[in-house]
Design an enzyme around this catalytic site. Sequence first.
Site, PDB file in Angstrom:
ATOM      1  N   ARG A  89     -24.089  43.001   0.858  1.00 37.75           N
ATOM      2  CA  ARG A  89     -23.380  43.791   1.804  1.00 37.75           C
ATOM      3  C   ARG A  89     -24.192  44.860   2.308  1.00 37.75           C
ATOM      4  NH1 ARG A  89     -19.583  48.419   0.414  1.00 37.75           N
ATOM      5  NH2 ARG A  89     -18.606  48.732   2.306  1.00 37.75           N
TER       6      ARG A  89
ATOM      7  N   HIS B 156     -19.995  52.311   8.577  1.00 37.58           N
ATOM      8  CA  HIS B 156     -20.173  53.391   7.473  1.00 37.58           C
ATOM      9  C   HIS B 156     -20.721  54.666   7.658  1.00 37.58           C
ATOM     10  CE1 HIS B 156     -21.095  52.631   2.922  1.00 37.58           C
ATOM     11  NE2 HIS B 156     -20.922  53.756   3.172  1.00 37.58           N
TER      12      HIS B 156
ATOM     13  N   GLU C 257     -14.230  52.805   3.751  1.00 40.26           N
ATOM     14  CA  GLU C 257     -13.651  53.959   3.147  1.00 40.26           C
ATOM     15  C   GLU C 257     -13.166  55.207   4.440  1.00 40.26           C
ATOM     16  OE1 GLU C 257     -16.386  55.766   0.350  1.00 40.26           O
ATOM     17  OE2 GLU C 257     -16.442  53.981  -1.120  1.00 40.26           O
TER      18      GLU C 257
ATOM     19  N   ASN D 236     -13.570  49.716  -3.125  1.00 43.31           N
ATOM     20  CA  ASN D 236     -14.483  50.381  -4.075  1.00 43.31           C
ATOM     21  C   ASN D 236     -13.976  51.128  -5.036  1.00 43.31           C
ATOM     22  OD1 ASN D 236     -16.012  49.216  -1.803  1.00 43.31           O
ATOM     23  ND2 ASN D 236     -16.397  51.308  -0.668  1.00 43.31           N
TER      24      ASN D 236
ATOM     25  N   TYR E 147     -14.807  53.588  -8.269  1.00 42.92           N
ATOM     26  CA  TYR E 147     -15.552  54.253  -9.255  1.00 42.92           C
ATOM     27  C   TYR E 147     -15.164  55.089 -10.300  1.00 42.92           C
ATOM     28  CZ  TYR E 147     -19.153  53.690  -5.605  1.00 42.92           C
ATOM     29  OH  TYR E 147     -20.125  52.864  -4.795  1.00 42.92           O
TER      30      TYR E 147
ATOM     31  N   GLU F  16     -17.564  47.761  -3.746  1.00 39.76           N
ATOM     32  CA  GLU F  16     -18.450  48.748  -4.438  1.00 39.76           C
ATOM     33  C   GLU F  16     -18.193  49.038  -5.837  1.00 39.76           C
ATOM     34  OE1 GLU F  16     -19.465  52.312  -2.225  1.00 39.76           O
ATOM     35  OE2 GLU F  16     -19.491  51.080  -0.310  1.00 39.76           O
TER      36      GLU F  16
HETATM   37  O1  IFM Z   1     -22.940  56.235  -1.498  1.00 35.79           O
HETATM   38  C1  IFM Z   1     -21.379  55.990  -1.332  1.00 35.79           C
HETATM   39  C2  IFM Z   1     -21.262  55.031  -0.458  1.00 35.79           C
HETATM   40  O2  IFM Z   1     -21.491  55.196   0.847  1.00 35.79           O
HETATM   41  C3  IFM Z   1     -19.661  54.889  -0.104  1.00 35.79           C
HETATM   42  N1  IFM Z   1     -18.922  54.780  -1.454  1.00 35.79           N
HETATM   43  C4  IFM Z   1     -19.342  55.663  -2.484  1.00 35.79           C
HETATM   44  C5  IFM Z   1     -20.810  55.663  -2.828  1.00 35.79           C
HETATM   45  C6  IFM Z   1     -21.077  56.503  -3.868  1.00 35.79           C
HETATM   46  O3  IFM Z   1     -20.827  57.808  -3.461  1.00 35.79           O
END
Ligand code: IFM
Length: 442
Positions: A75, A125, A170, A296, A298, A349
């Site tokens: 990706r 992006h 995002e 995504n 985290y 992600e």
């Molecule tokens: O690095 C970023 C990415 O560009 C977008 N999602 C989160 C990642 C980590 O912060």
Amino acid sequence: MQVFPKNFVWGAATASYQIEGAVHEDGRGESIWDRFSHTPGKVHNGDTGDVACDHYHRWRDDLELMKQLGLPAYRFSIAWPRILPNARILPNGRGQVNEKGLAFYDQLVDALLAANIQPYVTLYHWDLPQMLEDDGGWLNRDIVNAFVEYTQVVVKRLGDRVKQWSTHNEPFCTAFLGYRYGVHAPGLSDEVQSLQAAHHVLLSHGLATQAIRALQPDAQVGIVLNLWTVETLTDTSDDRAFADLQWQKDCGWYLDPVLRGQYPAQAWAAYEAKVPAIQPDDLKVIAQPLDYLGLNYYMRALYDGPRRAPKLLDAEYTEMDWEVHAPGLYRLLTKLQREYPAVPIYITENGAAFKDTVEDGAVHDPRRVNYLREHIVACRQAINDGVDLRGYFAWSLLDNFEWAHGYSKRFGLTYVDYATQQRIPKDSFEFYREVIKRNGLA
Ligand code: IFM
């Protein structure tokens, strides 16, 4: 052994400004991130993406890394200012198409396919052409036409080979980090403007989705959202009401228009006069049927009453100060399944920044390995419980330019020595290679 479904897609992700460098080469125009990173005080240590991982020149080496990893899918994003360096918002027109910019991605796509790696392409992006920003950027409604023109140019060129398109990565970050909290380009701090920018980003997603489908009927089109569960330390009725509203403001604000064709009602009411100007058909356009939702993930967002909870003593945190909490991914996936219209999901992600050091030519990163393992387990559990999860992309293939944090945060499976541009696969690279090979966890 935790084996994944047969066609489950394993991948790794990057983004143009974070890895490419070569910002003045082959006709690339200035982006808002060039401007922002060159503005004193905006990015840690004065770092910029001028060179980054020099991927623009070293992409063949990076492809070798992908092959070494056994990667089935990659990706990456396209830099709008490489394709339309002189883009203006109408009536000024889109300017010349930069053939050299297109050629870069063209050869990359060909080489990926020759290596049997499926390209998953993100159109936006965050590296908006600066001239579009000068015309009002995401605050100017007409930017949606500029985004459609850009999309058409790219899809006409690559659509015979690229089947998977994401319009945006995002939008929360584009709009809220860029226009409300001032920490990302273009660095504005205005809540009203951030909501208007978010609306235009969403509208451009809907229009671009239509444009892709018109040009390429067999395309798979989606959008990538960063989402998290909103959780509270205690569980009173006030906590629950707060968590619902906060979810709507941060996550539902993007998810609901896209999947339900409406802004979340309580958040809309709570914003009162700050809500964006929208036109009658906008939400219909935004809610295009999608082939997938990119997610995504985290961390979770944990609150103590209405404030972010302080760090927990018994929890682990990454270098970003993000809590490591894989069960949140399971809860998020099952929440989406329960509460939203059905749509295939990809984790587009997931990953973690930790302090990495090179010892005798190797990088041992057991915490990242654990992070990945726990989150992959959470994915498997979600699939067991009926979530239509189709793939998982690690963030990131390489250490790279982490936006306002510059090069101080390393998310890569591969260590990058920025002084020499040497790439060193970390232990997590080896771990992920095994995951891909076994289609799951041992
Ligand atoms: O690095 C970023 C990415 O560009 C977008 N999602 C989160 C990642 C980590 O912060």
